[in-house]
Design an enzyme around this catalytic site. Structure first.
Site, short mmCIF file in Angstrom:
data_model
loop_
_atom_site.label_atom_id
_atom_site.label_comp_id
_atom_site.label_asym_id
_atom_site.label_seq_id
_atom_site.Cartn_x
_atom_site.Cartn_y
_atom_site.Cartn_z
N ARG A 173 -7.84 -4.89 -2.61
CA ARG A 173 -7.46 -3.74 -3.42
C ARG A 173 -8.51 -3.52 -4.51
NH1 ARG A 173 -2.50 -2.79 -1.51
NH2 ARG A 173 -1.43 -4.63 -0.70
N CYS B 158 0.83 -1.21 0.00
CA CYS B 158 0.00 0.00 0.00
C CYS B 158 0.86 1.26 0.00
CB CYS B 158 -0.91 0.02 1.22
SG CYS B 158 -2.03 -1.38 1.33
#
Length: 224
Positions: A133, A51
């Site tokens: 995601r 991330c």
């Protein structure tokens, strides 16, 4: 028949509305973004390595997205304070030629998982506490135009996501489609004929702007 309240949003749906706290204050979605395209994405958790690289990449591309009238909006199932601490740390890092990045797009704090559940970002077979995601592309009218899911271990290719938004914008502007591996400036695909006479006319149509490989596959030069 009883409506399925757990139905996930689909391409062509109105983006589900919500109000949430973000690192930039309260957001009313999608009303606050009317007139803009939105790249709405979730990440599993703050202070995670994949991330972090994604946020650095998005920060480095923010002007490219801005020029396309695309606003960025992030989310994870973490607190506002965790978001702020993580963002401050990211801005100190250097990776892959990127340094001193500024994370100024809003990141939603979703501790109660209300928004992530609404958008199907929590998938129990992967994790009940971390969002996958997910990527939602939402147009200026608040319509969902694309949905992409990535696993937790795979960082997103934001150049490809940018290309996909460019293709959507090009199709909206020209009423043409885009072929495989299309890049801005490449030839466009003209709609397939639906009558015999139109198919015959398609094969006969060949000039400096248009050409046909067969009746169902006709291309047009992009003059824009």
């Amino acid at each position: 028949m009883t409506e399925n309240l757990n139905r996930l949003p689909l391409i062509g749906d109105k983006a589900p509305a919500f109000q949430a706290l973000t690192t930039n204050g309260t957001v009313n979605f999608p009303d606050d973004y009317k007139g803009n395209w939105v790249l709405f994405f979730s990440h599993p958790s703050d202070f995670t390595p994949v991330c972090t690289t994604e946020f650095m990449t998005l920060a480095s591309m923010k002007e490219e997205f801005k020029q396309m009238n695309v606003a960025l909006l992030g989310l994870s199932v973490d607190s506002l304070y965790s978001h702020i601490a993580w963002i401050r740390k990211i801005e100190e890092l250097e990776w892959n030629g990127m340094k001193n990045v500024k994370i100024d797009f809003p990141v939603i704090a979703d501790l109660n998982t209300k928004v992530s559940t609404l958008y199907g970002m929590l998938q129990p077979n992967v994790s009940s506490t971390q969002a996958v995601r997910a990527v939602f592309v939402i147009d200026p009218e608040g319509i969902i135009r694309s949905i992409i899911y990535y696993p937790l271990t795979t960082g997103r290719n934001f150049q490809e996501i940018k290309r996909m938004i460019q293709a959507l914008q090009k199709s909206d502007a020209t009423h043409n489609s885009t072929p495989a591996n299309w890049q801005p400036g490449d030839d466009l695909i003209v709609s397939t004929p639906v009558t015999v006479s139109a198919a015959e006319a398609c094969m006969a149509c060949s000039n400096e702007d248009e050409y046909a490989l067969d009746w169902f596959l006709r291309f047009r030069k992009d003059k824009a």
